[in-house]
Design a protein around this motif. Structure first.
Motif, PDB file in Angstrom:
ATOM      1  N   LEU A 151       0.958  44.310   9.470  1.00 29.00           N
ATOM      2  CA  LEU A 151       1.695  44.470  10.725  1.00 29.00           C
ATOM      3  C   LEU A 151       3.143  44.804  10.408  1.00 29.00           C
ATOM      4  O   LEU A 151       3.679  44.389   9.386  1.00 29.00           O
ATOM      5  N   GLU A 152       3.769  45.535  11.301  1.00 33.04           N
ATOM      6  CA  GLU A 152       5.161  45.912  11.080  1.00 33.04           C
ATOM      7  C   GLU A 152       6.051  45.301  12.145  1.00 33.04           C
ATOM      8  O   GLU A 152       5.644  45.139  13.290  1.00 33.04           O
ATOM      9  N   ALA A 153       7.257  44.965  11.767  1.00 28.71           N
ATOM     10  CA  ALA A 153       8.191  44.353  12.697  1.00 28.71           C
ATOM     11  C   ALA A 153       9.308  45.304  13.094  1.00 28.71           C
ATOM     12  O   ALA A 153       9.880  45.160  14.148  1.00 28.71           O
ATOM     13  N   GLN A 154       9.602  46.289  12.260  1.00 31.62           N
ATOM     14  CA  GLN A 154      10.754  47.140  12.521  1.00 31.62           C
ATOM     15  C   GLN A 154      10.396  48.617  12.611  1.00 31.62           C
ATOM     16  O   GLN A 154      11.250  49.469  12.451  1.00 31.62           O
ATOM     17  N   GLY A 155       9.144  48.933  12.836  1.00 30.31           N
ATOM     18  CA  GLY A 155       8.751  50.315  13.027  1.00 30.31           C
ATOM     19  C   GLY A 155       8.642  51.163  11.777  1.00 30.31           C
ATOM     20  O   GLY A 155       8.604  52.370  11.857  1.00 30.31           O
ATOM     21  N   GLN A 156       8.596  50.551  10.626  1.00 29.59           N
ATOM     22  CA  GLN A 156       8.433  51.318   9.398  1.00 29.59           C
ATOM     23  C   GLN A 156       7.551  50.568   8.426  1.00 29.59           C
ATOM     24  O   GLN A 156       7.513  49.351   8.417  1.00 29.59           O
ATOM     25  N   GLY A 157       6.838  51.322   7.623  1.00 33.09           N
ATOM     26  CA  GLY A 157       5.961  50.716   6.647  1.00 33.09           C
ATOM     27  C   GLY A 157       6.715  50.318   5.396  1.00 33.09           C
ATOM     28  O   GLY A 157       7.922  50.528   5.294  1.00 33.09           O
ATOM     29  N   PRO A 158       5.992  49.777   4.438  1.00 31.85           N
ATOM     30  CA  PRO A 158       6.645  49.363   3.196  1.00 31.85           C
ATOM     31  C   PRO A 158       7.050  50.583   2.370  1.00 31.85           C
ATOM     32  O   PRO A 158       6.425  51.640   2.445  1.00 31.85           O
ATOM     33  N   SER A 159       8.069  50.417   1.586  1.00 31.93           N
ATOM     34  CA  SER A 159       8.462  51.462   0.639  1.00 31.93           C
ATOM     35  C   SER A 159       7.396  51.527  -0.449  1.00 31.93           C
ATOM     36  O   SER A 159       6.599  50.590  -0.595  1.00 31.93           O
ATOM     37  N   PRO A 160       7.364  52.590  -1.234  1.00 30.93           N
ATOM     38  CA  PRO A 160       6.395  52.637  -2.342  1.00 30.93           C
ATOM     39  C   PRO A 160       6.526  51.427  -3.273  1.00 30.93           C
ATOM     40  O   PRO A 160       5.523  50.889  -3.732  1.00 30.93           O
ATOM     41  N   ARG A 161       7.751  50.994  -3.525  1.00 28.22           N
ATOM     42  CA  ARG A 161       7.954  49.817  -4.388  1.00 28.22           C
ATOM     43  C   ARG A 161       7.366  48.567  -3.740  1.00 28.22           C
ATOM     44  O   ARG A 161       6.692  47.770  -4.405  1.00 28.22           O
ATOM     45  N   GLU A 162       7.607  48.391  -2.444  1.00 26.18           N
ATOM     46  CA  GLU A 162       7.065  47.218  -1.739  1.00 26.18           C
ATOM     47  C   GLU A 162       5.540  47.246  -1.718  1.00 26.18           C
ATOM     48  O   GLU A 162       4.899  46.208  -1.868  1.00 26.18           O
TER      49      GLU A 162
END
Length: 59
Positions: A16-27
């Motif tokens: 689930l997302e809280a701020q409208g963006q997915g994780p970075s590749p590192r995350e």
């Protein structure tokens, strides 16, 4: 819903997302590293997650 972590043992995790963006590749790599290799974790996108969830709800 931004996607899911697919696991070979079927214990998938919805992301689930809280701020409208997915994780970075590192995350995403850090998230996958949390699961043992034998579980073969994969990050799937939002549409794949929705399709899986709809199929699950239909039975």
């Amino acid at each position: 819903m931004m996607g899911m972590v697919w696991l070979a043992d079927g214990d998938h995790k919805i992301l689930l997302e809280a701020q409208g963006q997915g994780p970075s590749p590192r995350e995403a790599q850090e998230l996958l590293a949390w699961f043992h290799r034998s579980r073969k974790p994969l990050v799937l996108g939002p549409q794949e997650a929705r399709d899986w969830l709809e199929k699950l709800l239909r039975g």
